[in-house]
Design an enzyme around this catalytic site. Structure first.
Site, PDB file in Angstrom:
ATOM      1  N   LYS A  11     -30.360   1.051 -17.308  1.00 26.62           N
ATOM      2  CA  LYS A  11     -30.457   1.491 -16.680  1.00 26.62           C
ATOM      3  C   LYS A  11     -31.341   1.991 -15.685  1.00 26.62           C
ATOM      4  O   LYS A  11     -31.634   0.966 -14.653  1.00 26.62           O
ATOM      5  CB  LYS A  11     -32.256   2.597 -16.996  1.00 26.62           C
ATOM      6  CG  LYS A  11     -33.071   4.068 -16.578  1.00 26.62           C
ATOM      7  CD  LYS A  11     -34.239   3.116 -16.356  1.00 26.62           C
ATOM      8  CE  LYS A  11     -33.998   2.381 -15.228  1.00 26.62           C
ATOM      9  NZ  LYS A  11     -35.804   2.097 -14.375  1.00 26.62           N
ATOM     10  N   GLY A 102     -35.723  -4.065 -21.143  1.00 21.93           N
ATOM     11  CA  GLY A 102     -36.510  -4.331 -21.946  1.00 21.93           C
ATOM     12  C   GLY A 102     -36.948  -2.925 -22.467  1.00 21.93           C
ATOM     13  O   GLY A 102     -37.178  -2.604 -24.105  1.00 21.93           O
ATOM     14  N   SER A 103     -37.151  -1.619 -22.033  1.00 20.27           N
ATOM     15  CA  SER A 103     -36.933  -0.308 -22.236  1.00 20.27           C
ATOM     16  C   SER A 103     -36.405   0.099 -22.508  1.00 20.27           C
ATOM     17  O   SER A 103     -35.885   0.840 -24.229  1.00 20.27           O
ATOM     18  CB  SER A 103     -37.637   0.650 -21.172  1.00 20.27           C
ATOM     19  OG  SER A 103     -38.866   0.222 -20.083  1.00 20.27           O
ATOM     20  N   ASP A 136     -40.314   3.972 -18.861  1.00 25.19           N
ATOM     21  CA  ASP A 136     -39.082   3.671 -18.888  1.00 25.19           C
ATOM     22  C   ASP A 136     -38.382   3.902 -20.375  1.00 25.19           C
ATOM     23  O   ASP A 136     -37.813   4.631 -20.792  1.00 25.19           O
ATOM     24  CB  ASP A 136     -38.553   3.137 -18.810  1.00 25.19           C
ATOM     25  CG  ASP A 136     -38.777   2.580 -17.141  1.00 25.19           C
ATOM     26  OD1 ASP A 136     -38.522   3.832 -16.541  1.00 25.19           O
ATOM     27  OD2 ASP A 136     -38.234   1.356 -16.424  1.00 25.19           O
TER      28      ASP A 136
END
Length: 290
Positions: A11, A102-103, A136
């Site tokens: 992202k 991680g998100s 996120d």
């Protein structure tokens, strides 16, 4: 079918404006988010016992409990009849990097479990699960470019597909404080948020030129405080600005990953090769955002 796979794409915040600090301690923000072709790999084997296995070059960098383990537990609590299993994460993206690694992994797992459980998926509040896992995660669960606001939980689709951007992403792979993001926001010293402050307005982005102009106008409010905490950010940005064919250089999220927007993917690839040669200890990748 017992094995399912998803890409957990990096992202990137193309813009990030902090409107103020809320009474609950969180910060109200507005951000245009895009996703890269670079990604972690997440797979689910429903024949195996529930758990998480991690491979890949950045697997050893994950500190503490993996968010995927939290995600599995909350899925089981939300709907005990869900078919879960062994999750394998191939960690290709740096951690604590400002690119939602991680998100993105958690968002990919939510998409996998929803796909693996037809008939039960309609009984799960997927959006609420995503919000509970982190600011996120909702946009990473959506996995498409969005205009986000609040603390990241409010998603607004774009009026038209986002023009593609060919970029170079760089992370210095130097140690960052475990509370990096909290320190960045403290250093920002944002004013108290007022409900009358500028709210999210879905941008009209007809072409690449207008997108770059929007990014130049809005920038990333966290860039200066993040650079004070991780000085390598300034070095990275200077390295990108010196490359041929670069139109814009910015930081993603709370850093330290920075990106340069190039006129073509070939320009980005050449720049990535040159920077990688000069700084072999950095993570440097050419990719496309959309």
């Amino acid at each position: 079918m017992s094995e399912f796979a998803e890409l957990a794409r990096a992202k990137v915040n193309l813009t990030l404006q902090v409107l103020g600090k809320r009474d609950d301690g969180y910060h109200e923000l507005v951000s245009l988010v895009a996703f890269a072709t670079l990604a972690d790999g997440v797979t689910l084997d429903t024949r195996a016992p529930m758990g998480v296995s991690v491979t890949g070059p950045f697997g050893p960098s994950i500190a503490g409990e993996n968010l995927l383990q939290v995600c599995l537990r909350r899925l089981a609590q939300a709907e005990p009849r869900l078919t879960l299993g062994l999750v394998t994460l191939h960690k290709r993206l740096p951690v604590a990097a400002g690119i939602g690694g991680g998100s993105a992994d958690a968002g990919a797992l939510l998409r996998i479990v929803r796909r693996a459980n037809p008939g039960l998926d309609t009984g799960v509040d997927w959006s609420a699960l995503a919000r509970a896992l982190g600011a996120d995660v909702p946009v990473c669960f959506a996995n498409t470019a969005h205009w986000i606001s609040g603390i990241g939980e409010r998603l607004e689709p774009l009026a038209r597909p986002l023009p593609a951007l060919d970029v170079v992403l760089i992370n210095p792979l130097t140690a960052v404080p475990p509370d990096k993001t909290a320190r960045v926001f403290r250093a920002l010293g944002a004013r108290q948020f007022s409900s009358g402050a500028l709210q999210s307005v879905r941008p009209n982005i007809p072409d690449r030129r207008e997108l770059i102009a929007l990014m130049q106008r809005c920038g990333n409010d966290l860039e200066a405080p993040a650079t004070a905490i991780v000085p390598d950010i300034e070095t990275i940005m200077e390295a990108l600005k010196q490359q041929s064919g670069v139109d814009l250089v910015q930081m993603s999220g709370g850093g330290p990953t920075c990106f340069g927007v190039f006129q073509s993917l070939a320009d980005a690839a050449w720049a990535a090769a040159a920077i990688r040669h000069a700084q072999p200890s950095w993570w440097v990748e050419a990719t496309t955002l959309s």
